[in-house]
Design a protein around this motif. Structure first.
Motif, PDB file in Angstrom:
ATOM      1  N   UNK A  57       3.488   1.519  13.332  1.00 45.43           N
ATOM      2  CA  UNK A  57       4.776   0.827  13.245  1.00 45.43           C
ATOM      3  C   UNK A  57       5.020   0.237  11.863  1.00 45.43           C
ATOM      4  N   UNK A  58       3.953  -0.082  11.110  1.00 43.66           N
ATOM      5  CA  UNK A  58       4.131  -0.737   9.812  1.00 43.66           C
ATOM      6  C   UNK A  58       4.191   0.268   8.653  1.00 43.66           C
ATOM      7  N   UNK A  59       4.283   1.554   8.954  1.00 44.74           N
ATOM      8  CA  UNK A  59       4.364   2.563   7.894  1.00 44.74           C
ATOM      9  C   UNK A  59       5.811   2.742   7.459  1.00 44.74           C
ATOM     10  N   UNK A  60       6.061   2.509   6.190  1.00 46.26           N
ATOM     11  CA  UNK A  60       7.413   2.604   5.638  1.00 46.26           C
ATOM     12  C   UNK A  60       7.634   3.983   5.005  1.00 46.26           C
TER      13      UNK A  60
ATOM     14  N   UNK B  47       1.919  -9.661  -1.668  1.00 40.29           N
ATOM     15  CA  UNK B  47       2.122  -8.302  -1.172  1.00 40.29           C
ATOM     16  C   UNK B  47       1.674  -8.198   0.283  1.00 40.29           C
ATOM     17  N   UNK B  48       2.491  -7.575   1.108  1.00 44.05           N
ATOM     18  CA  UNK B  48       2.125  -7.353   2.503  1.00 44.05           C
ATOM     19  C   UNK B  48       1.180  -6.163   2.579  1.00 44.05           C
ATOM     20  N   UNK B  49      -0.014  -6.348   3.170  1.00 46.12           N
ATOM     21  CA  UNK B  49      -0.928  -5.215   3.301  1.00 46.12           C
ATOM     22  C   UNK B  49      -0.253  -4.033   4.007  1.00 46.12           C
ATOM     23  N   UNK B  50      -0.596  -2.845   3.617  1.00 40.17           N
ATOM     24  CA  UNK B  50      -0.127  -1.569   4.179  1.00 40.17           C
ATOM     25  C   UNK B  50       1.295  -1.195   3.775  1.00 40.17           C
TER      26      UNK B  50
END
Length: 382
Positions: free
Chosen positions: A137-140, A71-74
């Protein structure tokens, strides 16, 4: 066995324990004065459950690979099998560690909601919201949806800024608990610190010949106003900018190579007081992006604790401390305010004002506010 009758605290953290020492670690250490605290990281253990004792009642936790592996953090979305493994793991953790009947689950990023929703029995869920995550930027889109679910389902919502308090105006149990600084740094008569060992002797000797030293410690990311620093530096060779922190954007190239701008990279949090003490002025040159408008900068409290004046762009959270901050928007105004701040920084009375502000805003104070909130918390969700 829990050392007290107070509920155990599980902090589902937004950063790893060894990262920059910020709100998550500071509050965890404070909570451990009265509770057993388990600081759960997004990274996994090498084999099974990783558990490290950091202090008498403070533990760092990493889950087994079978739970979070891959799992990718965040932003990672767990499979049904991983969710079942998480629940089984925590049932065993709760049993083996003899966890208190009632427990506090403090969630610092909506990534954790997919998991924590399955272990809510006999727990009070607190969303400790310290950022407007839509600005990262990493918020989906999934994380934004989970944040809404977490905010809605949490028994208590704690936010770190007025902007976040306003954003979550519909929550019936929301509380504003701002950031702070370490009480140990607030002692009167702070001695001058030597430069951190990470800064080479050659650099130290070169910087001793510069007129004014202006410092920055923290992330050098997309919210950093590179054009402002570049313009001030080029127009004012007597001002030298010392920038400490990892750069995560290619925009940093706009200030690389400028003679009176030095980029040092990341430093250990224990070296931060040494850096600040060697500066004439500290600076917070942030663009007013949504994420910054919701930010209560910890660094300002740290500057004040060391008796150092701060020049900053007009951050909403700093408006309430206008008498202590030197605001600037343009390069010309910034250079002028740096000069004024440097002058005021020589005044013992002003330095004392800064230290008194910091002493009234320590993590000890914030933890006491938090404890009051926790002591009155009740479960409002199923």
């Amino acid at each position: 066995q829990s050392p007290s009758t107070k509920p155990d605290v599980f902090i589902f953290s937004i950063i790893t324990w060894g990262f920059r020492r910020q709100r998550p670690q500071r509050l965890a250490a404070q909570f451990a004065e009265h509770h057993r605290v388990f600081y759960v990281e997004m990274l996994t253990g090498t084999k099974g459950l990783g558990l490290w004792r950091l202090a008498d009642a403070l533990y760092r936790v990493r889950l087994p690979r079978r739970v979070l592996g891959g799992l990718t953090p965040y932003s990672g979305v767990a499979s049904p099998a991983q969710l079942r493994e998480f629940q089984k793991t925590f049932e065993r953790v709760f049993h083996d560690l003899n966890v208190t009947g009632l427990k506090y689950l403090i969630i610092q990023h909506p990534y954790w909601w997919q998991f924590a929703a399955h272990i809510r029995h006999n727990a009070i869920v607190i969303y400790d919201c310290m950022d407007d995550i839509s600005g990262f930027a990493n918020t989906t889109p999934v994380m934004l949806e989970w944040e809404q679910q977490l905010a809605s389902a949490s028994d208590v919502l704690v936010v770190s800024s007025q902007a976040l308090y306003d954003k979550h105006s519909g929550h019936p149990a929301r509380h504003l608990i701002r950031n702070a600084c370490d009480a140990a740094v607030c002692a009167d008569g702070q001695p001058s610190h030597r430069w951190p060992r990470a800064v080479s002797a050659t650099v130290r000797q070169r910087e001793q010949r510069v007129g004014m030293s202006v410092g920055y410690v923290g992330a050098i990311a997309e919210w950093f106003d590179f054009s402002l620093i570049a313009s001030v530096a080029k127009q004012n060779p007597a001002i030298h900018f010392h920038l400490f922190g990892s750069a995560t954007t290619t925009e940093v190239r706009t200030i690389e190579g400028i003679a009176n701008v030095t980029l040092y990279g990341e430093i250990h949090h224990s070296d931060v007081p040494a850096v600040i003490s060697n500066m004439d002025v500290m600076i917070i040159p942030f663009r007013l992006l949504p994420i910054i408008q919701a930010c209560d900068p910890i660094k300002f409290y740290e500057h004040c604790a060391m008796g150092k004046p701060t020049v900053a762009t007009r951050l909403p959270e700093l408006e309430r401390t206008e008498s202590l901050v030197f605001f600037a928007s343009t390069p010309e105004e910034c250079a002028l305010q740096i000069d004024r701040a440097c002058d005021r920084g020589r005044d013992p009375k002003f330095r004392e004002e800064l230290r008194l502000f910091a002493a009234a805003n320590t993590w000890t104070v914030r933890a006491a506010q938090y404890e009051q909130v926790l002591s009155q918390a009740t479960r409002r969700s199923a």
